[in-house]
Design a protein around this motif. Structure first.
Motif, PDB file in Angstrom:
ATOM      1  N   GLU A  15       0.804  -1.224   0.147  1.00 42.57           N
ATOM      2  CA  GLU A  15       0.140   0.186   0.055  1.00 42.57           C
ATOM      3  C   GLU A  15       0.762   1.315   0.010  1.00 42.57           C
ATOM      4  N   PHE A  16       2.153   1.135   0.669  1.00 46.55           N
ATOM      5  CA  PHE A  16       2.967   2.514   0.671  1.00 46.55           C
ATOM      6  C   PHE A  16       3.884   2.597  -0.325  1.00 46.55           C
ATOM      7  N   MET A 208      -0.530   2.087   8.149  1.00 46.98           N
ATOM      8  CA  MET A 208      -1.950   2.649   7.355  1.00 46.98           C
ATOM      9  C   MET A 208      -2.790   3.056   8.182  1.00 46.98           C
ATOM     10  N   ALA A 211      -1.877   6.425   9.134  1.00 49.05           N
ATOM     11  CA  ALA A 211      -1.738   7.300   7.876  1.00 49.05           C
ATOM     12  C   ALA A 211      -3.379   7.881   7.531  1.00 49.05           C
ATOM     13  N   LYS A 212      -4.155   6.887   7.670  1.00 50.95           N
ATOM     14  CA  LYS A 212      -5.466   7.142   7.654  1.00 50.95           C
ATOM     15  C   LYS A 212      -6.120   8.083   8.605  1.00 50.95           C
ATOM     16  N   THR A 244       5.330   7.640   6.221  1.00 53.27           N
ATOM     17  CA  THR A 244       4.210   6.729   5.826  1.00 53.27           C
ATOM     18  C   THR A 244       2.891   7.783   5.427  1.00 53.27           C
ATOM     19  N   SER A 248       1.384   7.531   1.645  1.00 48.20           N
ATOM     20  CA  SER A 248      -0.201   6.937   1.869  1.00 48.20           C
ATOM     21  C   SER A 248      -0.826   7.703   0.856  1.00 48.20           C
TER      22      SER A 248
END
Length: 536
Positions: A15-16, A208, A211-212, A244, A248
């Motif tokens: 994802e990153f 994540m 990050a979110k 991150t 992201s």
């Protein structure tokens, strides 16, 4: 079961890093340092080569790879390559002593060490003394090996050049290790504000989650942002800020490999014109005292500033907003929780407070028996959320005291007002009572620092001749101010008026600087030790 807690096949590198080539960002700059830049496509390719090199050297799942690196474009390659391989990345503070490196490398049982060439002299005395270390990988400062590199090679035949491994020494076949969201991806050692550092184990999905929830949810970081973090990549705050969070969303991070002096920060701000800047309270204080401070702090695109590491005094935040024209969002995170879980937010900044819980996290303030406290009652802050660490490596008793079920005990004393804003009162170990009433060192420090003569201050509890505990202050004066009995009396009166008559410091000691961790936290335990042994 939410997206962050469900165990599933997952490796964070997907994802990153890998996703950006699929989204057409291969040619976009992901990281830039004073000498080089790294695109998303290059990060993808080099992390694959490094992961394959680790595997070829015999490292397997869950082997530890220590990273002793400056903030350059090589850092994310080493970090994500390690995670891609299924090994565990262990970022190390670049400002430690050889004794501290011996402790961490021995404690972590690191199988490999990736080290910046300029840092070799620091660890040279350890060569041959670490039985678990099987490979040392040197990130060169230039093409020609230095004398320290050559000396290391003579002592240890298992030394490799990072650049050679990336360029021509490793397989370029893409792969991602077969890991799950609950597998441990990396360790972070605590900053040592209360003693020896402890290795906190973090799983793949935690990255994540932060990050979110904070990067995207509170900061609204987006693809067109350029970020600069004075806080380094080797600890939790800097890792989120400059790695991150931007990765992201496909943003760009400007990295500075040296100490973040005010002059260096202004140079970075002018050259790269970041939209988001991250610092710590002591740096914001120093920047405000610099003659170059002004609108945007050097960046005409600056839209947001963030502070963590220690509580931001209200007068510093207010002055920054007035002088620079941008708010500073003060927040609280920890190595144990990986990133910020309590924060002010754009459009809702209350200086002097740490804001409110970040959506996705729950917080409580409890007494020593775990009972929830009411409005304006001081107790320990506890938190639960998807980024909590698995525990401390090889520290069972301390893990049980900190990670209790779903709740993490922060060791921070807080109070919450009637509107739901949280106010920092000090570390649990730093609080003390005077005349039967709690005294927060931070309250006294804030009052002292609001005086025109004081740059910064630290406060501890000290016993007087009768064995009763009273505040003692360690003060750093601004340039142009000299100490005398008259100034000390003015400072004591100022604290009485600003914080309360029982809180004023009975003793004031001048210092040129204050002991701090690499994250900017004042090490009050060191001041207590010095005062105890020095007699103060």
């Amino acid at each position: 079961m939410d997206q962050f807690s469900e165990r599933r096949p997952y490796n964070a590198v997907s994802e990153f890093v890998d996703v950006h080539t699929e989204l057409g960002r291969a040619d976009k700059i992901a990281f830039i340092d004073p000498d080089r830049s790294l695109t998303y496509g290059e990060l993808h390719a080099r992390s694959i080569r490094f992961a394959n090199a680790l595997r070829a050297s015999g490292l397997t799942h869950e082997n530890r790879v220590a990273l002793l690196l400056h903030d350059t474009i090589d850092y994310p390659v080493a970090f994500w390559g390690t995670i891609r391989s299924g090994a565990i990345a262990v970022p190390l503070n670049t400002f430690l002593t050889v004794q501290q490196y011996r402790y961490i490398l021995t404690d972590s049982r690191a199988s490999a060490l990736v080290i910046a060439e300029s840092l070799i002299p620091t660890i040279e005395p350890l060569v041959g003394t670490l039985p678990h270390l099987r490979a040392t990988i040197v990130v060169a400062d230039n093409r020609k090996p230095s004398s320290s590199w050559l000396a290391l090679s003579r002592h240890d035949g298992k030394v490799h050049a990072f650049g050679d491994l990336i360029a021509n020494g490793a397989d370029a076949t893409p792969f991602v290790a077969d890991t799950s969201s609950d597998d441990v991806a990396f360790w972070l050692y605590t900053s040592g504000s209360t003693g020896d550092p402890k290795g906190v184990k973090h799983v793949h999905s935690s990255l994540m989650a932060t990050a979110k929830l904070f990067g995207q949810g509170i900061l609204r970081i987006a693809e067109d942002d350029v970020v600069h973090s004075a806080a380094k990549l080797f600890f939790a705050y800097g890792m989120g800020n400059a790695m991150t969070f931007p990765l992201s969303v496909g943003a760009t991070a400007a990295l500075w490999p040296h100490r973040p002096t005010p002059d260096a920060v202004f140079e970075m701000m002018r050259q790269y014109r970041p939209t988001i800047f991250y610092g710590v309270p002591s740096l914001y204080t120093a920047l405000l005292a610099h003659p170059h401070i002004g609108k945007g702090a050097g960046s005409d695109r600056l839209r947001l500033c963030v502070s963590a590491g220690e509580a931001l005094p209200a007068h510093i935040g207010e002055r920054w907003r007035n002088v620079v024209g941008v708010d500073v969002l003060d927040g609280l995170g920890s190595t144990e929780m990986l990133q910020t879980f309590l924060s002010n937010r754009p459009g809702d900044v209350r200086y002097g407070s740490t804001g409110k819980p970040v959506p996705g996290y729950e917080t409580r303030i409890v007494d020593e028996n775990g009972r929830d406290l009411g409005v304006d009652e001081i107790g320990e802050l506890i938190v639960r959320g998807p980024s909590a660490g698995e525990g401390y490596w090889n520290q069972r008793a301390k893990s049980r005291r900190t990670f209790v079920g779903e709740w993490t005990y922060t060791g921070d004393k807080y109070r919450r007002d009637a509107e739901g804003y949280y106010y920092y009162c000090g570390r649990t170990d730093d609080m003390f009572k005077v005349s039967g009433m709690w005294v927060s060192p931070f309250d006294v420090e804030t009052a002292l620092a609001s005086h025109e003569a004081v740059l910064e201050a630290a406060v501890i509890g000290k016993k007087d001749a009768d064995g009763l505990v009273k505040p003692k202050a360690f003060v750093v004066l601004k340039n142009g101010y000299a100490a005398d009995d008259g100034l000390f009396e003015k400072l004591k009166l100022h604290v009485k008026q600003q914080a309360g008559p029982w809180k004023y410091p009975r003793w004031i000691e001048l210092r040129k600087d204050l002991p701090r961790t690499a994250t900017g936290k004042i090490q009050r335990f060191k001041l207590r030790q010095e005062d105890l042994h020095g007699g103060g």
